[in-house]
Enzyme design. Structure first.
Site, PDB file in Angstrom:
ATOM      1  N   THR A  89       1.419  13.834  -4.923  1.00 23.10           N
ATOM      2  CA  THR A  89       1.399  13.211  -3.577  1.00 23.10           C
ATOM      3  C   THR A  89       2.178  11.736  -3.581  1.00 23.10           C
ATOM      4  O   THR A  89       3.273  11.670  -2.774  1.00 23.10           O
ATOM      5  CB  THR A  89       0.150  13.217  -2.757  1.00 23.10           C
ATOM      6  OG1 THR A  89      -0.234  14.454  -3.092  1.00 23.10           O
ATOM      7  CG2 THR A  89       0.179  12.523  -1.148  1.00 23.10           C
TER       8      THR A  89
ATOM      9  N   GLU B 104     -12.049  14.279  -2.544  1.00 16.41           N
ATOM     10  CA  GLU B 104     -11.777  15.385  -3.544  1.00 16.41           C
ATOM     11  C   GLU B 104     -13.201  16.048  -3.531  1.00 16.41           C
ATOM     12  O   GLU B 104     -13.948  16.233  -3.125  1.00 16.41           O
ATOM     13  CB  GLU B 104     -11.948  14.477  -4.989  1.00 16.41           C
ATOM     14  CG  GLU B 104     -11.176  13.394  -4.947  1.00 16.41           C
ATOM     15  CD  GLU B 104      -9.439  13.714  -5.379  1.00 16.41           C
ATOM     16  OE1 GLU B 104      -9.427  14.740  -5.829  1.00 16.41           O
ATOM     17  OE2 GLU B 104      -8.540  12.883  -5.187  1.00 16.41           O
TER      18      GLU B 104
ATOM     19  N   GLY C 252      -2.121   8.095   1.221  1.00 19.32           N
ATOM     20  CA  GLY C 252      -1.177   8.969   1.772  1.00 19.32           C
ATOM     21  C   GLY C 252       0.277   8.619   1.177  1.00 19.32           C
ATOM     22  O   GLY C 252       0.472   7.645   0.429  1.00 19.32           O
TER      23      GLY C 252
ATOM     24  N   VAL D 168      -4.821  -1.293  -4.146  1.00 19.23           N
ATOM     25  CA  VAL D 168      -5.712  -1.730  -3.279  1.00 19.23           C
ATOM     26  C   VAL D 168      -5.423  -1.684  -1.975  1.00 19.23           C
ATOM     27  O   VAL D 168      -4.203  -2.287  -1.555  1.00 19.23           O
ATOM     28  CB  VAL D 168      -6.040  -3.374  -3.460  1.00 19.23           C
ATOM     29  CG1 VAL D 168      -7.590  -3.743  -2.376  1.00 19.23           C
ATOM     30  CG2 VAL D 168      -6.614  -3.509  -4.961  1.00 19.23           C
TER      31      VAL D 168
ATOM     32  N   GLY E 168      -4.112   0.761  -0.383  1.00 16.38           N
ATOM     33  CA  GLY E 168      -2.955   1.995  -0.081  1.00 16.38           C
ATOM     34  C   GLY E 168      -1.429   0.991   0.249  1.00 16.38           C
ATOM     35  O   GLY E 168      -1.092   0.505  -0.595  1.00 16.38           O
TER      36      GLY E 168
ATOM     37  N   ASP F 101     -14.847   3.874  -6.134  1.00 11.48           N
ATOM     38  CA  ASP F 101     -13.302   3.698  -5.895  1.00 11.48           C
ATOM     39  C   ASP F 101     -13.175   2.413  -5.060  1.00 11.48           C
ATOM     40  O   ASP F 101     -12.434   1.612  -5.408  1.00 11.48           O
ATOM     41  CB  ASP F 101     -12.892   4.865  -4.927  1.00 11.48           C
ATOM     42  CG  ASP F 101     -11.475   4.283  -4.373  1.00 11.48           C
ATOM     43  OD1 ASP F 101     -10.487   4.499  -5.003  1.00 11.48           O
ATOM     44  OD2 ASP F 101     -11.610   4.018  -3.166  1.00 11.48           O
TER      45      ASP F 101
ATOM     46  N   LYS G 255     -11.364  -1.666  -6.502  1.00  8.14           N
ATOM     47  CA  LYS G 255     -10.568  -2.165  -5.685  1.00  8.14           C
ATOM     48  C   LYS G 255     -11.018  -3.540  -5.313  1.00  8.14           C
ATOM     49  O   LYS G 255     -10.177  -4.575  -5.423  1.00  8.14           O
ATOM     50  CB  LYS G 255     -10.303  -1.478  -4.316  1.00  8.14           C
ATOM     51  CG  LYS G 255      -9.684  -0.106  -4.556  1.00  8.14           C
ATOM     52  CD  LYS G 255      -9.871   0.653  -3.170  1.00  8.14           C
ATOM     53  CE  LYS G 255      -8.935   2.092  -3.116  1.00  8.14           C
ATOM     54  NZ  LYS G 255      -9.256   2.941  -2.125  1.00  8.14           N
TER      55      LYS G 255
END
Ligand code: HSE
Length: 438
Positions: free
Chosen positions: A14, A191, A303, A133, A135, A202, A206
């Site tokens: 992705t 997930e 994304g 961090v 996205g 997660d 970050k």
């Protein structure tokens, strides 16, 4: 114009696909900014995700990572493997080969960043990690460069979109945690094994990075307090709402005279504050710094194209620095390597904050009085209290208390004493509460 810079991408899933798509779609604008073209010349991928339209015609495809990181033509390696084992080895190999590395891998930077940056410094190459961090939000750049004139006091962020989506749905739809988690998995946000997202790991990766670039301390993932959202119930969501708060999963790092707090946990924040209104999978990071005051960075935390946006921004930055003296580059952790300070990371018992407590009490004379007496003995001041009338015939009632600020150690003692009371059933739910807006 100079020859285009050649990029080798490790992983065309992705994010890899999004990165190539952004590079190709905006090639002209990118070249105008970077001063030369940036092209993907090599890519390592077992499978090619072509959800986004891009061409692989000019890309040498391979299934061997070393074909990319050892290739003499590749100037910059984009590491999108995830994980910390192969990713660490291949990143160190790329550095040893004199390649710059752009990565979206927060686990890698949080766990092995100190070693990787030292190796990169030695070799005179850059490791860029904007996509690790938030996205697509350029929050690393903002904190590291935009706030370089400030002393940063604290950072509080919604930095896990999956948790934010689940908490948002629980509040808006009245759904239970497990139902929304299943929905998040169906939608592809979470997930199949959602542990990293819902247990706060997660977000802790970050936050480790944010704490380091905010305060100039080495990366210390192991010392981060990590608590996820799995124990949040519909009841808590509704009580929070009734009291004028929302429950958000926050990463908070704050400097005090005693040391640095680095903690990830569900948090009640006022429903009027901007962070409380960051909904769904969106991310946001709020920074309090002495010269600017508060600043907020908001956007898509994941994304293909948003993350591709951050990776391409790093590629442009690295391209610009190819001809600069390594000593004059922006330091990886915002502060010069020899100016990092090993401030103590405070254990969670030493933090001071306010709390939301929910307990199940026997609807009997004197129970509440004993609870408030214990709180008062521990010097814990009550800010608000709710007790609803029992459901018809039920012997128990829920009691919700908001406290003023108290050191967590003291609160723990009070909780233990209250749980030992005869009139209290089961465990007390405790959620930290923060006043973020002044
Ligand atoms: N799994 C992450 C999240 C996205 O839910 O925010 C990538 O960092």
């Amino acid at each position: 114009m100079l020859e285009p810079v050649k990029v080798g991408v490790l992983g065309l899933g992705t994010v890899g696909g999004g990165t190539v798509h952004v590079l190709q779609r905006n090639a002209k604008e990118i070249a105008r900014r970077a001063g030369r073209g940036i092209v993907v010349s090599h890519a390592c991928a077992k499978e090619i995700n072509q959800t986004h339209p891009y061409s692989v015609d000019d890309i040498v495809l391979t299934e061997q990572l070393t074909d990319v990181v050892n290739h003499p033509q590749v100037d910059i390696v984009v590491e999108l493997l995830g994980g910390t084992t192969i990713a660490r080895d291949i990143t160190l190999q790329a550095i040893a080969n004199g390649k710059h590395v752009v990565t979206a891998n927060k686990a890698l930077i949080a766990a092995h960043g100190n070693e990787i940056f030292a190796a990169a410094q030695e070799k005179g190459v850059v490791i860029a990690f904007e996509a690790a961090v938030g996205g697509g939000i350029p929050v690393i750049k903002a904190v590291r460069e935009g706030l370089a004139g400030n002393q940063i006091d604290w950072v509080a962020g919604i930095i896990n979109g999956t948790s934010n989506f689940i908490l948002t749905e629980m509040r808006e739809k009245g759904s239970e945690f497990s139902d929304v988690l299943a929905q998040a998995q169906q939608l592809g946000y979470a997930e199949k094994d959602p542990t990293f997202d819902i247990e706060g790991i997660d977000a802790a990766h970050k936050l480790t990075i944010l704490a380091s670039i905010a305060f100039g301390i080495p990366l210390q993932f192991d010392k981060v307090y990590k608590e996820g959202i799995t124990k949040i119930t519909q009841e808590d969501v509704q009580y929070a709402e009734e009291l004028g708060y929302r429950i958000k999963h926050l990463g908070i790092t704050q400097r005090s005279e005693k040391g640095v707090e680095v903690r990830v946990h569900p948090t009640l924040i006022s429903n009027k504050c901007l962070l409380a209104n960051v909904e769904g999978v969106m991310n946001a990071v709020l920074v309090e710094s002495d010269a600017l005051g508060q600043s907020l960075y908001y956007g898509a935390g994941a994304g293909a194209l948003p993350t591709g946006s951050a990776i391409v921004a790093d590629l442009v930055d690295v391209t610009r620095t190819l001809t600069t003296d390594p000593g004059n580059r922006v330091p990886h952790l915002a502060f010069q390597q020899n100016a990092l300070v090993d401030l103590p990371i405070l254990p969670i018992e030493d933090i001071e904050t306010a709390y939301y407590l929910r307990m199940t009490a026997l609807d009997k004379l004197g129970v509440l009085a004993k609870v408030t007496q214990i709180l008062s003995e521990q010097q814990i001041s009550i800010e608000a209290i709710i007790q609803k009338e029992p459901l018809c015939g039920a012997p128990h009632v829920s009691v919700v208390i908001l406290t003023h600020k108290v050191v967590e150690k003291q609160l723990n003692q009070a909780i233990q004493a209250i749980e030992n009371l005869e009139g209290i059933t089961g465990e007390i739910t405790r959620i930290r509460l923060e006043i973020l807006d002044g």
